[in-house]
Design a protein around this motif. Structure first.
Motif, PDB file in Angstrom:
ATOM      1  N   ALA A 272       0.933  -1.322   0.047  1.00 18.17           N
ATOM      2  CA  ALA A 272      -0.029   0.136   0.034  1.00 18.17           C
ATOM      3  C   ALA A 272       0.938   1.363   0.222  1.00 18.17           C
ATOM      4  O   ALA A 272       0.686   2.291  -0.511  1.00 18.17           O
ATOM      5  CB  ALA A 272      -0.981   0.148   1.228  1.00 18.17           C
ATOM      6  N   PHE A 273       1.848   1.330   0.730  1.00 18.95           N
ATOM      7  CA  PHE A 273       2.985   2.416   0.750  1.00 18.95           C
ATOM      8  C   PHE A 273       3.772   2.385  -0.395  1.00 18.95           C
ATOM      9  O   PHE A 273       3.612   3.774  -1.027  1.00 18.95           O
ATOM     10  CB  PHE A 273       3.804   2.174   2.070  1.00 18.95           C
ATOM     11  CG  PHE A 273       3.144   2.184   3.533  1.00 18.95           C
ATOM     12  CD1 PHE A 273       2.497   3.196   3.684  1.00 18.95           C
ATOM     13  CD2 PHE A 273       3.363   1.017   4.078  1.00 18.95           C
ATOM     14  CE1 PHE A 273       1.826   3.020   5.003  1.00 18.95           C
ATOM     15  CE2 PHE A 273       2.953   1.044   5.371  1.00 18.95           C
ATOM     16  CZ  PHE A 273       2.137   2.205   5.927  1.00 18.95           C
ATOM     17  N   ALA A 274       4.124   1.393  -0.944  1.00 20.77           N
ATOM     18  CA  ALA A 274       4.766   1.412  -2.301  1.00 20.77           C
ATOM     19  C   ALA A 274       3.822   1.887  -3.542  1.00 20.77           C
ATOM     20  O   ALA A 274       4.195   2.747  -4.114  1.00 20.77           O
ATOM     21  CB  ALA A 274       5.310   0.217  -2.693  1.00 20.77           C
ATOM     22  N   MET A 275       2.684   1.561  -3.400  1.00 15.18           N
ATOM     23  CA  MET A 275       1.788   2.036  -4.584  1.00 15.18           C
ATOM     24  C   MET A 275       1.323   3.438  -4.206  1.00 15.18           C
ATOM     25  O   MET A 275       1.348   4.206  -5.225  1.00 15.18           O
ATOM     26  CB  MET A 275       0.093   1.123  -4.299  1.00 15.18           C
ATOM     27  CG  MET A 275      -0.805   1.778  -5.400  1.00 15.18           C
ATOM     28  SD  MET A 275      -0.377   1.118  -7.119  1.00 15.18           S
ATOM     29  CE  MET A 275      -0.730  -0.560  -7.115  1.00 15.18           C
ATOM     30  N   GLN A 276       0.826   4.091  -3.006  1.00 14.28           N
ATOM     31  CA  GLN A 276       1.086   5.371  -2.922  1.00 14.28           C
ATOM     32  C   GLN A 276       2.203   6.131  -3.449  1.00 14.28           C
ATOM     33  O   GLN A 276       1.954   7.178  -3.976  1.00 14.28           O
ATOM     34  CB  GLN A 276       0.609   5.748  -1.408  1.00 14.28           C
ATOM     35  CG  GLN A 276       0.512   6.991  -1.069  1.00 14.28           C
ATOM     36  CD  GLN A 276      -0.876   7.501  -1.582  1.00 14.28           C
ATOM     37  OE1 GLN A 276      -1.685   6.924  -2.065  1.00 14.28           O
ATOM     38  NE2 GLN A 276      -0.929   8.895  -1.604  1.00 14.28           N
ATOM     39  N   PHE A 277       3.377   5.896  -2.978  1.00 10.53           N
ATOM     40  CA  PHE A 277       4.551   6.382  -3.441  1.00 10.53           C
ATOM     41  C   PHE A 277       4.687   6.348  -5.010  1.00 10.53           C
ATOM     42  O   PHE A 277       4.855   7.550  -5.529  1.00 10.53           O
ATOM     43  CB  PHE A 277       5.652   5.615  -3.083  1.00 10.53           C
ATOM     44  CG  PHE A 277       7.020   6.578  -3.178  1.00 10.53           C
ATOM     45  CD1 PHE A 277       7.448   7.757  -2.917  1.00 10.53           C
ATOM     46  CD2 PHE A 277       8.005   5.853  -4.245  1.00 10.53           C
ATOM     47  CE1 PHE A 277       8.538   8.300  -3.114  1.00 10.53           C
ATOM     48  CE2 PHE A 277       9.024   6.487  -4.638  1.00 10.53           C
ATOM     49  CZ  PHE A 277       9.394   7.727  -3.851  1.00 10.53           C
ATOM     50  N   ASP A 278       4.375   5.262  -5.831  1.00 14.09           N
ATOM     51  CA  ASP A 278       4.415   5.116  -7.067  1.00 14.09           C
ATOM     52  C   ASP A 278       3.379   6.189  -7.856  1.00 14.09           C
ATOM     53  O   ASP A 278       3.607   6.782  -8.857  1.00 14.09           O
ATOM     54  CB  ASP A 278       4.359   3.831  -7.694  1.00 14.09           C
ATOM     55  CG  ASP A 278       5.432   2.908  -7.196  1.00 14.09           C
ATOM     56  OD1 ASP A 278       6.647   3.715  -6.948  1.00 14.09           O
ATOM     57  OD2 ASP A 278       5.401   1.680  -7.206  1.00 14.09           O
ATOM     58  N   SER A 279       2.297   5.993  -7.171  1.00 15.46           N
ATOM     59  CA  SER A 279       1.097   6.792  -7.693  1.00 15.46           C
ATOM     60  C   SER A 279       1.422   8.392  -7.851  1.00 15.46           C
ATOM     61  O   SER A 279       1.187   9.146  -8.379  1.00 15.46           O
ATOM     62  CB  SER A 279       0.057   6.489  -7.218  1.00 15.46           C
ATOM     63  OG  SER A 279      -0.148   6.880  -6.199  1.00 15.46           O
ATOM     64  N   LEU A 280       1.941   8.889  -6.838  1.00 14.47           N
ATOM     65  CA  LEU A 280       2.198  10.251  -6.541  1.00 14.47           C
ATOM     66  C   LEU A 280       3.738  10.686  -7.538  1.00 14.47           C
ATOM     67  O   LEU A 280       3.730  11.768  -8.029  1.00 14.47           O
ATOM     68  CB  LEU A 280       3.057  10.464  -4.889  1.00 14.47           C
ATOM     69  CG  LEU A 280       1.608  10.367  -3.918  1.00 14.47           C
ATOM     70  CD1 LEU A 280       2.239  10.587  -2.705  1.00 14.47           C
ATOM     71  CD2 LEU A 280       0.696  11.590  -4.239  1.00 14.47           C
ATOM     72  N   VAL A 281       4.642   9.608  -7.454  1.00 17.97           N
ATOM     73  CA  VAL A 281       5.602  10.013  -8.439  1.00 17.97           C
ATOM     74  C   VAL A 281       4.934  10.293  -9.809  1.00 17.97           C
ATOM     75  O   VAL A 281       5.740  11.010 -10.748  1.00 17.97           O
ATOM     76  CB  VAL A 281       6.870   8.966  -8.331  1.00 17.97           C
ATOM     77  CG1 VAL A 281       7.635   9.071  -9.824  1.00 17.97           C
ATOM     78  CG2 VAL A 281       7.478   8.868  -7.299  1.00 17.97           C
ATOM     79  N   ALA A 282       4.097   9.319 -10.308  1.00 14.14           N
ATOM     80  CA  ALA A 282       3.732   9.180 -11.683  1.00 14.14           C
ATOM     81  C   ALA A 282       2.765  10.291 -11.766  1.00 14.14           C
ATOM     82  O   ALA A 282       2.454  10.750 -13.184  1.00 14.14           O
ATOM     83  CB  ALA A 282       3.103   7.977 -12.015  1.00 14.14           C
ATOM     84  N   LEU A 283       2.068  10.933 -10.972  1.00 14.35           N
ATOM     85  CA  LEU A 283       1.020  12.068 -11.112  1.00 14.35           C
ATOM     86  C   LEU A 283       1.470  13.385 -11.890  1.00 14.35           C
ATOM     87  O   LEU A 283       0.642  13.669 -12.937  1.00 14.35           O
ATOM     88  CB  LEU A 283       0.628  12.533  -9.668  1.00 14.35           C
ATOM     89  CG  LEU A 283      -0.581  13.377  -9.621  1.00 14.35           C
ATOM     90  CD1 LEU A 283      -1.678  12.934 -10.235  1.00 14.35           C
ATOM     91  CD2 LEU A 283      -0.867  14.071  -8.210  1.00 14.35           C
TER      92      LEU A 283
END
Length: 98
Positions: free
Chosen positions: A71-82
């Motif tokens: 969940a933390f990795a998904m949140q981090f990746d989605s914020l980087v890709a935003l």
């Protein structure tokens, strides 16, 4: 009545101990544990509530405890890709509006 997780032990307040049919009341007591406060924090924290710059450390800590940090990795990746997503949407919108 209350319990606080400290580094390496639980601190209990207003403790009642039952031994050999007798009740003993203690103001405080300590119970040793291997549980760390960071572990409880990781389990209770929602990924959306953690600041962007703290996410890599939280992922590392969660994995060091043997927890899934998906969940933390998904949140981090989605914020980087935003930002890239927003640029792509802007470019698509600009071409369609032409």
């Amino acid at each position: 009545a209350k319990a606080f997780l400290r580094d390496g032990y639980w601190e209990l307040q207003d403790v009642k101990v039952f031994k050999a049919g007798k009740i003993q009341t203690l103001a405080t007591d300590k119970v040793p544990t291997n549980l760390k406060p960071e572990f409880v924090q990781e389990r209770l924290a929602r990924p959306e509530t953690i600041p962007f710059y703290e996410l890599p450390r939280k992922i590392e800590v969660a994995r060091s405890f043997g927890l899934k940090a998906n969940a933390f990795a998904m949140q981090f990746d989605s914020l980087v890709a935003l930002p890239f997503l927003l640029v792509a949407m802007t470019l698509i919108a600009a071409t369609v509006s032409m």
